[in-house]
Design an enzyme around this catalytic site. Structure first.
Site, PDB file in Angstrom:
ATOM      1  N   ASP A  62       0.880  -1.183   0.000  1.00 49.67           N
ATOM      2  CA  ASP A  62       0.000   0.000   0.000  1.00 49.67           C
ATOM      3  C   ASP A  62       0.910   1.224   0.000  1.00 49.67           C
ATOM      4  OD1 ASP A  62      -2.375   1.589   0.273  1.00 49.67           O
ATOM      5  OD2 ASP A  62      -1.929   1.826   2.393  1.00 49.67           O
ATOM      6  N   SER A  63       0.291   2.411  -0.106  1.00 44.58           N
ATOM      7  CA  SER A  63       1.079   3.639  -0.040  1.00 44.58           C
ATOM      8  C   SER A  63       1.561   3.930   1.383  1.00 44.58           C
ATOM      9  CB  SER A  63       0.222   4.813  -0.526  1.00 44.58           C
ATOM     10  OG  SER A  63      -0.919   4.943   0.295  1.00 44.58           O
TER      11      SER A  63
ATOM     12  N   CYS B 267      -4.504  -1.638  -1.656  1.00 46.95           N
ATOM     13  CA  CYS B 267      -4.627  -0.212  -1.918  1.00 46.95           C
ATOM     14  C   CYS B 267      -5.710  -0.032  -2.973  1.00 46.95           C
ATOM     15  CB  CYS B 267      -3.284   0.319  -2.434  1.00 46.95           C
ATOM     16  SG  CYS B 267      -3.338   2.040  -2.977  1.00 46.95           S
TER      17      CYS B 267
ATOM     18  N   GLU C 242      -2.477   8.959   8.158  1.00 52.54           N
ATOM     19  CA  GLU C 242      -1.013   8.839   8.231  1.00 52.54           C
ATOM     20  C   GLU C 242      -0.438   9.683   9.376  1.00 52.54           C
ATOM     21  OE1 GLU C 242       1.292   6.938   6.443  1.00 52.54           O
ATOM     22  OE2 GLU C 242      -0.408   5.868   5.573  1.00 52.54           O
TER      23      GLU C 242
ATOM     24  N   CYS D  23     -11.024   2.917   0.127  1.00 48.79           N
ATOM     25  CA  CYS D  23      -9.584   3.116   0.322  1.00 48.79           C
ATOM     26  C   CYS D  23      -9.230   2.362   1.599  1.00 48.79           C
ATOM     27  CB  CYS D  23      -9.304   4.612   0.475  1.00 48.79           C
ATOM     28  SG  CYS D  23      -7.671   5.013   1.128  1.00 48.79           S
TER      29      CYS D  23
ATOM     30  N   HIS E 254      -7.142   2.856   3.795  1.00 51.29           N
ATOM     31  CA  HIS E 254      -6.872   3.665   4.989  1.00 51.29           C
ATOM     32  C   HIS E 254      -8.138   3.920   5.813  1.00 51.29           C
ATOM     33  CE1 HIS E 254      -2.957   4.651   3.210  1.00 51.29           C
ATOM     34  NE2 HIS E 254      -2.633   5.328   4.298  1.00 51.29           N
TER      35      HIS E 254
HETATM   36  N1  DGL Z   1      -4.714   3.015   0.931  1.00 52.81           N
HETATM   37  C1  DGL Z   1      -4.705   3.694  -0.342  1.00 52.81           C
HETATM   38  C2  DGL Z   1      -5.993   3.371  -1.069  1.00 52.81           C
HETATM   39  O1  DGL Z   1      -6.599   2.359  -0.712  1.00 52.81           O
HETATM   40  C3  DGL Z   1      -4.428   5.142  -0.094  1.00 52.81           C
HETATM   41  C4  DGL Z   1      -4.035   5.850  -1.308  1.00 52.81           C
HETATM   42  C5  DGL Z   1      -3.291   7.120  -1.042  1.00 52.81           C
HETATM   43  O2  DGL Z   1      -2.145   7.022  -0.625  1.00 52.81           O
HETATM   44  O3  DGL Z   1      -3.844   8.187  -1.318  1.00 52.81           O
HETATM   45  O4  DGL Z   1      -6.426   4.028  -1.980  1.00 52.81           O
END
Ligand code: DGL
Length: 271
Positions: free
Chosen positions: A10-11, A73, A152, A186, A188
């Site tokens: 993931d990011s 992600c 984050e 998402c 997150h």
């Molecule tokens: N967890 C990522 C997602 O599901 C986050 C993407 C981001 O970094 O903006 O889209």
């Protein structure tokens, strides 16, 4: 039987929502996680950049010889899944299909809310998957670009006035549409689950795309004969592209165990 690890990326922190479920339902599997914390957020990037990042993340994880990779992600799943699947000879799983299946199962009134990053909402991928399973369903979609930076930065606890304000502004039209199911598109967003759930109310079901994906991955590995049936607990390793401290602290809170000894920083641009 295949004892190789499962790669997950993931990011940043969001993919831990999938990893936590993978670890819960397949405790014997080894998991290698990569969070691209040096380049988060992904959601406001163009498709070309996202494909480049996704290729690097995959190449890094492939250095562990994984039996499968989970794109934990929404942003990468909606924009680069087909590219990664075409370029890799191991199973690559995204979060969209399993989320659409879960939603089709849960909704009664066929009014569905969808929140995600700019890139995910722009792609229309969740709507296409839903249309195939629930033709004519009314989908109210909202991009929520401020939510990933909030998570984050550890601003996801109930009572956090900034998180509550941002969520009520983003979700007001979704709530007004009378949805009975909300896709947290998402990975997150489940960290904000309590705040989101409190705003939407108890009658709206929340679909956690990371959790649904993990359950789908388990079934797929079983069908393909790729499960690790060796007794004992699997090892979980974490890699990030920025310093390890913040990630370790927030990941330890979210996972409910101290992971700091297993987190390492890597140079992702080298892949
Ligand atoms: N967890 C990522 C997602 O599901 C986050 C993407 C981001 O970094 O903006 O889209």
């Amino acid at each position: 039987m295949d004892t190789r690890p499962i790669g997950v990326f993931d990011s940043g922190l969001g993919g831990l929502t999938a990893l936590r479920e993978l670890a819960r339902i397949m405790p014997e599997e080894d998991l290698v996680y990569f969070g691209d914390t040096g380049r988060v957020p992904y959601g406001s990037r163009s498709k070309d950049i996202l494909v480049k990042y996704a290729r690097q993340d995959t190449t890094f994880l492939r250095s562990f010889d994984p039996k499968a990779i989970v794109i934990a992600c929404g942003t990468v799943s909606t924009t680069a899944l087909d590219v990664l699947q075409a370029e890799n000879d191991i199973p690559i799983f995204g979060v969209v299909e399993s989320a659409a299946r879960a939603t089709a199962h849960v909704t009664h009134n066929r009014r569905v809310g969808l929140i995600g990053t700019n890139a995910s909402i722009r792609s229309g991928a969740y709507e296409r998957a839903l249309e195939a399973l629930l033709p004519g369903a009314a989908v109210t979609a909202r991009a929520c670009p401020l939510l990933v930076p909030l998570v984050e930065n550890g601003r996801f606890q109930p009572g956090d006035v900034v998180a509550e304000t941002v969520i009520s502004e983003y979700l007001a039209p979704v709530k007004a549409a009378g949805v009975d199911t909300l896709i947290l598109g998402c990975t997150h967003y489940p960290l904000l689950r309590e705040v989101i759930g409190a705003y939407m109310g108890p009658d709206v079901a929340l679909v956690d795309v990371g959790e649904q994906c993990a359950r789908w991955v388990k079934k797929q590995l079983e069908w393909k004969g790729l499960r690790n049936e060796r007794p004992g607990a699997g090892r979980h390793r974490y890699y990030v592209s920025d310093s390890t401290e913040d990630f370790s602290a927030l990941a330890s809170i979210f996972l409910g165990e101290d992971v700091s000894g297993e987190v390492e920083q890597i140079e992702i641009t080298a892949y």
